[in-house]
Design a protein around this motif. Structure first.
Motif, PDB file in Angstrom:
ATOM      1  N   SER A 178       0.827  -1.190   0.000  1.00 36.30           N
ATOM      2  CA  SER A 178       0.000   0.000   0.000  1.00 36.30           C
ATOM      3  C   SER A 178       0.878   1.263   0.000  1.00 36.30           C
ATOM      4  N   ALA A 179       0.710   2.161   0.981  1.00 31.89           N
ATOM      5  CA  ALA A 179       1.572   3.340   1.029  1.00 31.89           C
ATOM      6  C   ALA A 179       3.032   2.951   1.186  1.00 31.89           C
ATOM      7  N   GLY A 180       3.277   1.825   1.875  1.00 30.87           N
ATOM      8  CA  GLY A 180       4.643   1.313   1.984  1.00 30.87           C
ATOM      9  C   GLY A 180       5.201   0.920   0.641  1.00 30.87           C
ATOM     10  N   ALA A 181       4.350   0.408  -0.247  1.00 26.38           N
ATOM     11  CA  ALA A 181       4.785   0.053  -1.596  1.00 26.38           C
ATOM     12  C   ALA A 181       5.166   1.296  -2.388  1.00 26.38           C
ATOM     13  N   MET A 182       4.390   2.365  -2.219  1.00 23.85           N
ATOM     14  CA  MET A 182       4.706   3.625  -2.895  1.00 23.85           C
ATOM     15  C   MET A 182       6.062   4.158  -2.422  1.00 23.85           C
ATOM     16  N   ILE A 205       3.525 -11.254  -4.963  1.00 21.48           N
ATOM     17  CA  ILE A 205       4.676 -10.407  -4.698  1.00 21.48           C
ATOM     18  C   ILE A 205       5.307 -10.019  -6.032  1.00 21.48           C
ATOM     19  N   PHE A 206       5.296  -8.728  -6.302  1.00 25.77           N
ATOM     20  CA  PHE A 206       5.901  -8.191  -7.519  1.00 25.77           C
ATOM     21  C   PHE A 206       7.346  -7.801  -7.220  1.00 25.77           C
ATOM     22  N   ARG A 207       8.243  -8.257  -8.081  1.00 31.24           N
ATOM     23  CA  ARG A 207       9.655  -7.927  -7.948  1.00 31.24           C
ATOM     24  C   ARG A 207      10.066  -6.957  -9.053  1.00 31.24           C
ATOM     25  N   ASN A 208      11.315  -6.564  -9.057  1.00 33.83           N
ATOM     26  CA  ASN A 208      11.773  -5.499  -9.957  1.00 33.83           C
ATOM     27  C   ASN A 208      11.329  -5.688 -11.396  1.00 33.83           C
ATOM     28  N   ASP A 209      11.419  -6.911 -11.904  1.00 31.42           N
ATOM     29  CA  ASP A 209      11.124  -7.149 -13.315  1.00 31.42           C
ATOM     30  C   ASP A 209       9.654  -7.001 -13.659  1.00 31.42           C
ATOM     31  N   ASP A 210       8.748  -7.180 -12.692  1.00 31.11           N
ATOM     32  CA  ASP A 210       7.327  -7.073 -13.019  1.00 31.11           C
ATOM     33  C   ASP A 210       6.596  -5.992 -12.214  1.00 31.11           C
ATOM     34  N   VAL A 211       7.338  -5.161 -11.482  1.00 35.39           N
ATOM     35  CA  VAL A 211       6.717  -4.003 -10.846  1.00 35.39           C
ATOM     36  C   VAL A 211       6.284  -3.030 -11.943  1.00 35.39           C
ATOM     37  N   SER A 212       5.053  -2.573 -11.849  1.00 37.07           N
ATOM     38  CA  SER A 212       4.487  -1.675 -12.852  1.00 37.07           C
ATOM     39  C   SER A 212       3.590  -0.667 -12.158  1.00 37.07           C
ATOM     40  N   VAL A 213       3.067   0.291 -12.936  1.00 37.77           N
ATOM     41  CA  VAL A 213       2.092   1.221 -12.374  1.00 37.77           C
ATOM     42  C   VAL A 213       0.910   0.444 -11.824  1.00 37.77           C
ATOM     43  N   ASP A 214       0.419  -0.527 -12.583  1.00 33.42           N
ATOM     44  CA  ASP A 214      -0.730  -1.310 -12.127  1.00 33.42           C
ATOM     45  C   ASP A 214      -0.436  -2.052 -10.831  1.00 33.42           C
ATOM     46  N   ALA A 215       0.770  -2.604 -10.710  1.00 30.33           N
ATOM     47  CA  ALA A 215       1.124  -3.341  -9.501  1.00 30.33           C
ATOM     48  C   ALA A 215       1.101  -2.414  -8.286  1.00 30.33           C
ATOM     49  N   LEU A 216       1.615  -1.211  -8.426  1.00 36.41           N
ATOM     50  CA  LEU A 216       1.644  -0.273  -7.305  1.00 36.41           C
ATOM     51  C   LEU A 216       0.247   0.231  -6.963  1.00 36.41           C
ATOM     52  N   ILE A 217      -0.569   0.486  -7.980  1.00 40.24           N
ATOM     53  CA  ILE A 217      -1.939   0.920  -7.725  1.00 40.24           C
ATOM     54  C   ILE A 217      -2.731  -0.205  -7.076  1.00 40.24           C
ATOM     55  N   ALA A 218      -2.497  -1.439  -7.522  1.00 39.03           N
ATOM     56  CA  ALA A 218      -3.167  -2.586  -6.903  1.00 39.03           C
ATOM     57  C   ALA A 218      -2.780  -2.708  -5.442  1.00 39.03           C
ATOM     58  N   SER A 219      -1.517  -2.499  -5.135  1.00 38.45           N
ATOM     59  CA  SER A 219      -1.037  -2.633  -3.761  1.00 38.45           C
ATOM     60  C   SER A 219      -1.710  -1.644  -2.828  1.00 38.45           C
ATOM     61  N   ALA A 220      -2.216  -0.520  -3.375  1.00 39.50           N
ATOM     62  CA  ALA A 220      -2.858   0.517  -2.566  1.00 39.50           C
ATOM     63  C   ALA A 220      -4.358   0.597  -2.819  1.00 39.50           C
ATOM     64  N   CYS A 221      -4.946  -0.491  -3.311  1.00 38.17           N
ATOM     65  CA  CYS A 221      -6.354  -0.478  -3.717  1.00 38.17           C
ATOM     66  C   CYS A 221      -7.261  -0.924  -2.582  1.00 38.17           C
ATOM     67  N   LEU A 222      -7.783   0.015  -1.803  1.00 37.07           N
ATOM     68  CA  LEU A 222      -8.785  -0.298  -0.790  1.00 37.07           C
ATOM     69  C   LEU A 222     -10.098  -0.615  -1.499  1.00 37.07           C
ATOM     70  N   PRO A 223     -10.654  -1.806  -1.304  1.00 36.25           N
ATOM     71  CA  PRO A 223     -11.771  -2.257  -2.134  1.00 36.25           C
ATOM     72  C   PRO A 223     -13.052  -1.452  -1.997  1.00 36.25           C
ATOM     73  N   MET A 224     -13.275  -0.799  -0.853  1.00 35.85           N
ATOM     74  CA  MET A 224     -14.466   0.026  -0.706  1.00 35.85           C
ATOM     75  C   MET A 224     -14.279   1.423  -1.280  1.00 35.85           C
ATOM     76  N   SER A 225     -13.035   1.764  -1.597  1.00 33.30           N
ATOM     77  CA  SER A 225     -12.745   3.118  -2.069  1.00 33.30           C
ATOM     78  C   SER A 225     -12.368   3.190  -3.543  1.00 33.30           C
ATOM     79  N   PHE A 226     -11.813   2.081  -4.079  1.00 32.97           N
ATOM     80  CA  PHE A 226     -11.310   2.098  -5.449  1.00 32.97           C
ATOM     81  C   PHE A 226     -11.697   0.809  -6.169  1.00 32.97           C
ATOM     82  N   PRO A 227     -11.867   0.859  -7.489  1.00 30.11           N
ATOM     83  CA  PRO A 227     -12.123  -0.376  -8.235  1.00 30.11           C
ATOM     84  C   PRO A 227     -10.888  -1.263  -8.235  1.00 30.11           C
TER      85      PRO A 227
END
Length: 347
Positions: free
Chosen positions: A47-51, A166-188
């Motif tokens: 989540s925020a730690g991922a950012m 768990i996403f590592r350097n080779d597959d970390v992406s914008v989507d992976a970071l947004i997913a990591s911070a995706c609270l289900p009641m707040s975001f799709p």
């Protein structure tokens, strides 16, 4: 500190999520990056730690320690600017730097017409899109794939199975970071490779097992944001969900810490009899924790959703001061022995 020259120690850092309270972690990282004897070579986060993890790792890969510090500061400034664009009322909180329950209640009353409507994740898509833009501006994904970049471990939770990915350097992406911070009641939910993902805090907050097993380092600094315990049991309908959320997001960390602590106690300094890499890594592991439980209890949990600049800078200052105090007391133990009192806090 007694003036003794200290050797540089390679460390892992594991960063817990916590919304706007992740600015505390920004302050911790900012202070650690000023210590030339602490070499951060692997980072995990949810989540925020991922950012914080991705921005710091990208900054280190591109511009070294100062580059990471600049990137983190710019990221959190952009988060505040974006939040003010989407929710102008956030500027009001800069007039109330000491966030209180009364302030939270006042905001709920002021926005009652909106909050009385059943929330829907799609309503959070504009904020999600804005965060995507901020991530693109602050994370150099090509640099993360370079061999010199810190190892990165980012968690997201499979919405169907509950399993951590768990996403590592080779597959970390914008989507992976947004997913990591995706609270289900707040975001799709965020779709990656045909699967829907929610906040990484539900399954690995932050990832520890993979970090310990794969980093190659023996010293791990855990940075925690969410209070483990509260002085009182909440009884009002507006406070109970906040505590339930804290318990939920602390649960995976508590489980992992207990497992690691029990395994280390079983080994008791003896070399493992088998050649399992994870067992060997646990045997050699030195655990440290930078936290300020007493101070973080004073911040209303609802403020995680309102990143006013006064809140972010206060938390940054608290994190920097806490890390400085920790270094002053424990820096000499890095590379020598564990300093975290895990049994007292998690068992």
């Amino acid at each position: 500190m007694d003036g003794t020259t200290l050797n540089t120690v390679k460390v892992d850092v594991a960063l817990q999520g916590g919304g706007a309270h992740g600015a505390f972690t920004w302050g911790v990282l900012d202070r650690l990056l000023t210590d030339q004897t602490v070499d951060i070579t692997a980072i995990s986060g949810a989540s925020a730690g991922a950012m914080n993890a991705a921005v710091a790792a990208s900054g280190l890969a591109v511009g070294g320690r100062e580059g990471a510090r600049r990137s983190l500061a710019s990221f959190w400034e952009a988060v505040n600017t974006g939040a003010r664009t989407l929710a102008p009322l956030i500027t009001v909180f800069d007039e109330f730097p000491n966030w209180t329950s009364a302030t939270a209640s006042w905001f709920n009353l002021l926005s009652g017409a909106q909050l009385s409507v059943t929330p829907h994740p799609t309503n959070g898509r504009p904020a999600q899109m804005l965060l995507e833009e901020i991530v693109r501006d602050h994370v150099d994904f090509d640099a993360l794939r370079h061999a010199s970049a810190p190892r990165l471990f980012i968690s997201a939770t499979n919405a169907k199975t509950g399993a951590a990915r768990i996403f590592r350097n080779d597959d970390v992406s914008v989507d992976a970071l947004i997913a990591s911070a995706c609270l289900p009641m707040s975001f799709p939910s965020v779709e990656i490779d045909g699967e829907d993902y929610w906040d990484g805090g539900y399954s690995a907050n932050p990832p520890l097992v993979q970090l310990v097993q794969e980093s190659g380092n023996h010293d791990l600094i855990l940075v925690t944001v969410n209070p483990i315990s509260r002085r009182r049991t909440p009884s009002s309908p507006d406070k109970i969900p906040d505590r339930i959320s804290e318990l939920t997001f602390n649960q995976t960390l508590t489980k992992d810490i207990r497992a690691i602590t029990m395994l280390k106690a079983e080994l008791d300094g003896r070399p493992p009899v088998c050649g399992v890499p994870f067992i060997q890594a646990i045997a050699n592991l030195r655990m440290h924790e930078i936290q300020n439980e007493l101070a973080m209890r004073e911040f209303d949990p609802k403020s995680k959703m309102f990143p006013s600049w006064s809140l972010l800078t206060e938390l940054h200052g608290l994190g920097s001061e806490t890390a400085g105090d920790w270094l002053g007391t424990h820096r000499g133990a890095l590379g020598v022995e564990s300093t975290a009192k895990l049994e007292d806090r998690y068992l």
